[in-house]
Scaffold this active site. Structure first.
Site, short mmCIF file in Angstrom:
data_model
loop_
_atom_site.label_atom_id
_atom_site.label_comp_id
_atom_site.label_asym_id
_atom_site.label_seq_id
_atom_site.Cartn_x
_atom_site.Cartn_y
_atom_site.Cartn_z
N GLU A 1 -17.37 15.26 13.72
CA GLU A 1 -17.74 14.90 12.35
C GLU A 1 -16.96 13.66 11.92
O GLU A 1 -15.73 13.68 11.90
CB GLU A 1 -17.41 16.07 11.42
CG GLU A 1 -17.85 15.82 9.99
CD GLU A 1 -17.43 16.93 9.04
OE1 GLU A 1 -16.29 17.41 9.14
OE2 GLU A 1 -18.26 17.31 8.19
N LYS B 1 -6.74 25.35 -5.99
CA LYS B 1 -5.95 24.22 -5.47
C LYS B 1 -6.95 23.13 -5.13
O LYS B 1 -7.59 23.14 -4.07
CB LYS B 1 -5.16 24.65 -4.23
CG LYS B 1 -3.85 23.91 -4.01
CD LYS B 1 -3.98 22.41 -3.86
CE LYS B 1 -4.41 21.97 -2.50
NZ LYS B 1 -4.72 20.52 -2.42
N CYS C 1 -21.03 17.26 3.72
CA CYS C 1 -20.89 18.17 4.85
C CYS C 1 -22.21 18.45 5.55
O CYS C 1 -22.27 18.60 6.76
CB CYS C 1 -20.25 19.48 4.39
SG CYS C 1 -21.22 20.32 3.11
N GLU D 1 -16.14 27.54 4.40
CA GLU D 1 -17.30 26.63 4.41
C GLU D 1 -16.80 25.31 4.98
O GLU D 1 -16.04 24.60 4.32
CB GLU D 1 -17.86 26.46 3.00
CG GLU D 1 -18.38 27.78 2.45
CD GLU D 1 -19.14 27.65 1.13
OE1 GLU D 1 -18.95 26.65 0.43
OE2 GLU D 1 -19.92 28.56 0.83
P1 NAD Z 1 -9.44 19.22 4.26
O1 NAD Z 1 -9.61 20.37 5.16
O2 NAD Z 1 -8.56 18.11 4.68
O3 NAD Z 1 -8.90 19.67 2.81
C1 NAD Z 1 -9.57 20.65 2.05
C2 NAD Z 1 -8.56 21.32 1.14
O4 NAD Z 1 -7.60 22.00 1.95
C3 NAD Z 1 -7.76 20.35 0.26
O5 NAD Z 1 -7.56 20.91 -1.01
C4 NAD Z 1 -6.45 20.25 1.00
O6 NAD Z 1 -5.37 19.92 0.15
C5 NAD Z 1 -6.29 21.66 1.53
N1 NAD Z 1 -5.39 21.79 2.68
C6 NAD Z 1 -5.08 20.86 3.61
N2 NAD Z 1 -4.19 21.37 4.50
C7 NAD Z 1 -3.95 22.65 4.13
C8 NAD Z 1 -3.14 23.70 4.65
N3 NAD Z 1 -2.40 23.52 5.74
N4 NAD Z 1 -3.15 24.89 4.01
C9 NAD Z 1 -3.91 25.09 2.92
N5 NAD Z 1 -4.69 24.13 2.37
C10 NAD Z 1 -4.71 22.92 2.97
O7 NAD Z 1 -10.92 18.70 3.98
P2 NAD Z 1 -11.34 17.43 3.12
O8 NAD Z 1 -11.01 16.20 3.91
O9 NAD Z 1 -10.83 17.58 1.74
O10 NAD Z 1 -12.92 17.62 3.07
C11 NAD Z 1 -13.76 17.20 4.08
C12 NAD Z 1 -14.19 18.34 4.95
O11 NAD Z 1 -14.76 19.38 4.16
C13 NAD Z 1 -15.28 17.95 5.92
O12 NAD Z 1 -15.03 18.57 7.16
C14 NAD Z 1 -16.54 18.50 5.29
O13 NAD Z 1 -17.61 18.72 6.16
C15 NAD Z 1 -16.02 19.77 4.70
N6 NAD Z 1 -16.91 20.25 3.63
C16 NAD Z 1 -17.63 21.39 3.86
C17 NAD Z 1 -18.51 21.84 2.90
C18 NAD Z 1 -19.32 23.10 3.10
O14 NAD Z 1 -19.83 23.62 2.12
N7 NAD Z 1 -19.46 23.60 4.32
C19 NAD Z 1 -18.64 21.14 1.70
C20 NAD Z 1 -17.89 19.98 1.51
C21 NAD Z 1 -17.01 19.55 2.49
#
Ligand code: NAD
Length: 484
Positions: free
Chosen positions: A383, A177, A285, A252
């Site tokens: 963040e 997804k 991140c 992650e």
């Molecule tokens: P997000 O948590 O908003 O979304 C991530 C994914 O989760 C998307 O595909 C989204 O559609 C899905 N999602 C959202 N709500 C959901 C739910 N209720 N149930 C299931 N899936 C759901 O994050 P984002 O804004 O896409 O990405 C940014 C975040 O990701 C930042 O916090 C960043 O630090 C983190 N990040 C972490 C790493 C790592 O390796 N640790 C790498 C990249 C980004």
């Protein structure tokens, strides 16, 4: 079907080796100019269920496919990525606004490498047998089943394939997804897997919003692993959904990582590393967004950092001379601006930036450095995920460590020092999944990757990925020559 930067991209799902549409679609908007570039299928519980069923049906055949053949197919996918590298790069840039030159030089080659690395690692996967009073204990990595992989927008294909590759290598089937703000390269990857000859149903893509498609996948009782990369609040939703079925999770998550500069550091290097934290318009991140600088060099550091940051070129991410592109989406841009406004109201000073780039308009936010923010303030602890750094000073090594470890996160930490003894002492006490000394972002895929505290649960990378995506099994043979 849409044409994005002259590349044909389908916005529907990929389920059981077929394109599947949904009754509803949503707009995919490019951050470069906020124009709609594609219509994306809005998946929900029905599509999630269909994809999990297709993946479950394909699982027994794929799990029994011998390792050499699985590895061969993963290399064929890598070949396909390399063949379409230019297309993947321009589509990703148009979709999420990250620099085209980064996609061409680093990100897309790494996508191919993810597949090659885990294909090769699979073939070397072995553990010494243990002997217990003549009984042989034999360890094996059995595929777990259907893996639901839910991924973010900041490096969409690279982060997705970091999970897809080991999950497939291990003999699992996958439902991906992708993030709704950057759905396109996942769709191109589906085409590549089909061209490579991956059997139908082994890799599936469900498009849609997180709260709908993502939530349905996380709650599905036939999912055996959930691999999630994203934010802490979403991780809580996913963990709650997974709890009902006790589905194992790898999380992650976000960070608020420190970049600690001691007075004995090579200042040029420290400045290079500090300015690098604006990469991908700060949407990384691992970014060291808290600059912790020893007080005796703080004034000089701030002055020279400011001069360097002013030379960064902000603009169209397709232009090879651009250093900083736009933020990914209007909603995210406004969120960043909210953090900046509140920081100013709370008394912090923007040494540079502190506002949108009004010359460029659109989603371009000026690289920002705050000083004078209180240690317990929002801007120092939460963040932002944008081009916003804070600078604080310390006097002693102990104080530096205490400040570095002072947030609820623990994804990474960067240390800049000229003293090997100090590096050894300080790294020992830093709370982080990855620590860099006098460098940043370099990492071997064999190494573990993940976060301490609220930056994550579990580790991926190397054999850690296989440990997570497999049911690791111990088979004990009685004495007597039955050696399996
Ligand atoms: P997000 O948590 O908003 O979304 C991530 C994914 O989760 C998307 O595909 C989204 O559609 C899905 N999602 C959202 N709500 C959901 C739910 N209720 N149930 C299931 N899936 C759901 O994050 P984002 O804004 O896409 O990405 C940014 C975040 O990701 C930042 O916090 C960043 O630090 C983190 N990040 C972490 C790493 C790592 O390796 N640790 C790498 C990249 C980004």
């Amino acid at each position: 079907m849409s044409t994005v930067a002259d590349v044909a991209v389908k916005g529907d799902h990929w389920i059981g080796g077929e394109r599947v549409s949904s009754p509803d679609t949503f707009d995919d908007v490019s951050p470069i100019d906020e124009q709609v570039i594609a219509q994306i299928a809005r998946g929900g519980a029905n599509e999630a269920d269909a994809a999990v069923r297709a993946a479950a049906k394909a699982f027994p055949g794929w799990a029994r496919t011998d390792r050499e053949e699985r590895a061969r197919l993963l290399h064929a996918i890598a070949d396909g990525v390399e063949k379409r590298l230019d297309q993947l790069a321009i589509v990703e840039t148009t979709d999420n606004g990250a620099l085209l030159r980064s996609h061409l030089r680093g990100v897309m080659p790494r996508v191919a490498h993810n597949f090659r690395f885990f294909a090769d690692r699979l073939l070397g996967l072995a553990h010494d047998d243990f002997d217990t009073r003549g009984h042989r204990n034999h360890v094996s990595w059995d595929p777990a089943g259907v893996c639901a992989l839910i991924t973010p927008w900041n490096a969409p294909l690279m982060l997705a394939t970091w999970k897809i590759a080991p999950a497939l290598a291990a003999g699992n089937t996958v439902v991906l997804k992708p993030a709704e703000w950057s759905p396109l390269t996942a769709s191109l990857l589906a085409d590549i897997t089909a061209d490579a000859g991956l059997p139908d149903g082994v890799f599936n893509v469900v498009q849609g919003y997180g709260e709908e498609a993502g939530a349905a996948l996380a709650a599905h009782r036939d999912v055996r692993r959930i691999g999630f990369t994203g934010s802490v609040p979403t991780a809580r939703h996913i963990a709650r959904a997974a709890a009902a079925n006790l589905t194992p999770l790898s999380l992650e998550l976000g960070g608020k990582s420190p970049l600690v500069v001691f007075a004995d550091a090579d200042l040029e290097l420290a400045l290079d590393l500090a300015v690098e934290q604006y990469d991908n318009a700060g949407q990384v991140c691992l970014a060291g967004t808290r600059l912790l600088v020893e007080e005796s060099i703080a004034a000089e550091f701030a002055e020279r950092f400011t001069a360097r940051a002013h030379t960064l070129r902000q603009g169209d991410p397709r232009d090879p001379d651009t250093d900083l592109g736009p933020q990914v989406h209007r909603e995210h841009f406004d969120r960043i601006d909210g953090f900046v406004r509140r920081a100013k109201r709370a008394g912090a000073t923007a040494l540079i930036g502190g506002e949108p780039n009004r010359d460029l308009g659109g989603l371009y936010y000026r690289p920002t450095l705050f000083t004078g923010a209180a240690g317990d303030s929002e801007i120092v602890n939460e963040e932002v995920f944008g081009p916003v750094l804070t600078m604080q000073t310390f006097r002693t090594e102990d104080q530096a460590v205490e400040m570095a470890n002072s947030t609820r996160f623990g994804l990474s930490a960067t240390l800049v020092t000229g003293s090997p003894e100090r590096a050894r002492r300080v790294t020992e006490h830093l709370v982080a999944g990855t620590v860099w000394v006098n460098c940043f972002f370099v990492r071997d895929l064999q190494a573990p990757f993940g976060g301490a505290r609220q930056s994550g649960v579990g580790r991926e990378g190397g054999d850690w990925s296989f440990d997570f995506y497999c049911d690791v099994k111990n088979t004990v043979f009685a004495p007597g020559g039955w050696n399996g």
